[in-house]
Design an enzyme around this catalytic site. Sequence first.
Site, mmCIF file in Angstrom:
data_model
loop_
_atom_site.group_PDB
_atom_site.id
_atom_site.type_symbol
_atom_site.label_atom_id
_atom_site.label_comp_id
_atom_site.label_asym_id
_atom_site.label_seq_id
_atom_site.Cartn_x
_atom_site.Cartn_y
_atom_site.Cartn_z
ATOM 1 N N ARG A 1 -32.262 42.903 -89.222
ATOM 2 C CA ARG A 1 -32.093 41.609 -89.873
ATOM 3 C C ARG A 1 -31.244 40.724 -88.967
ATOM 4 O O ARG A 1 -30.364 41.225 -88.254
ATOM 5 C CB ARG A 1 -31.337 41.738 -91.203
ATOM 6 C CG ARG A 1 -32.197 42.052 -92.411
ATOM 7 C CD ARG A 1 -33.111 40.883 -92.800
ATOM 8 N NE ARG A 1 -33.932 41.184 -93.955
ATOM 9 C CZ ARG A 1 -35.124 41.794 -93.906
ATOM 10 N NH1 ARG A 1 -35.642 42.159 -92.758
ATOM 11 N NH2 ARG A 1 -35.814 42.012 -95.009
ATOM 12 N N GLU B 1 -32.809 32.496 -89.083
ATOM 13 C CA GLU B 1 -34.223 32.298 -88.772
ATOM 14 C C GLU B 1 -34.911 31.481 -89.874
ATOM 15 O O GLU B 1 -34.459 31.530 -91.015
ATOM 16 C CB GLU B 1 -34.935 33.656 -88.571
ATOM 17 C CG GLU B 1 -34.981 34.517 -89.818
ATOM 18 C CD GLU B 1 -35.561 35.912 -89.543
ATOM 19 O OE1 GLU B 1 -35.157 36.576 -88.580
ATOM 20 O OE2 GLU B 1 -36.432 36.322 -90.338
ATOM 21 N N HIS C 1 -40.254 37.744 -86.355
ATOM 22 C CA HIS C 1 -40.131 38.608 -87.535
ATOM 23 C C HIS C 1 -41.502 39.160 -87.961
ATOM 24 O O HIS C 1 -41.979 38.907 -89.076
ATOM 25 C CB HIS C 1 -39.472 37.844 -88.693
ATOM 26 C CG HIS C 1 -38.818 38.764 -89.708
ATOM 27 N ND1 HIS C 1 -37.673 38.435 -90.385
ATOM 28 C CD2 HIS C 1 -39.168 39.994 -90.154
ATOM 29 C CE1 HIS C 1 -37.339 39.428 -91.212
ATOM 30 N NE2 HIS C 1 -38.246 40.382 -91.091
#
Length: 325
Positions: A239, A268, A286
């Site tokens: 993360r 993000e 991601h």
Amino acid sequence: MKPKLLVARPIFQSVIESLSKKFEVTSNQADTPWTPEAWQQAIAHHDAALTTGSDPINANVLGAQPRLKIAANMAVGFNNFDVPAMTAVGVTATNTPDVLTETTADFGFALIMATARRMAESEHYLRAGHWKQWRYDMFAGAEVHGSTLGILGMGRIGQAIARRGALGFGMKVIYHNRSKLDATTEAECKASYVDKETLLKTSDHLVLVLPYSAASHHAIGASEIAQMKPTATLVNIARGGIVDDAALAVALKNKQIAAAGLDVFEGEPSVHPDLLKVSNVVLTPHIASSTVKTRLAMAQLAADNIASFFSNGKALTPLNQMAVK
Ligand code: GLV
């Protein structure tokens, strides 16, 4: 009357269609961004929500007596959920473990390979027309096979990466985790437990696979990076926020470590501008669990959690378990 289900972001149409048999579905297939107010309003008018990692469910969104009974996250990570706050007002929380383990581990390994062997950097060089002749030291990277693989966070995905490293690439695997694995699991992964300092100092390739929480915020910052080998690579598929991205950008620029591979970022989809300026980093948006098969399995598990909850009061992969309201 069918329960009202909010699907927060676009998902597979086939999953929406099968949910529509049992639920009155409000879907956001157009991917209209939610303002905080619109999100709060939408949650207030639904019995269930199928969310993604960017949709927050917390005390503020829920209010004191929410209509919502279940929020099913289409992700294994759930730091967008305040689970204690959900439990306090009787909202079941679910995630999608297991279905993405191997796919995400594949991607972690792909980032190790791409980072150590400088694949993105050399591809950019070629595309830019700079390749004029072969050179003995052109994009010379670090060995992957036979090197030491460090894993921070040894849950299901960490273990799957360990197996790939040990069995496929003959790597020595070391890990650090909140708790040491039992001896059978350690033997199966061919992994040895070490303290965090040893992990940082000894790993040739360090992969982060730990959940994000206040405790893991900036688990890798300037002082941790300073302990790593100058030849080491760092991969984050966990993360954003676990790595101090600003500190990492400085370290990469100064070649304090050789390279990094990042699939997740603090704040993000914004990416720290200094990371975009350094060449020794592989950046992906991601996508570690993103194969068609796995994303479908994740959407289906989130949908099945909601369907099971409404049919028999039991979610399949709960993070808490609430009585049916
Ligand atoms: C992806 O980041 C997930 O948590 O599933």
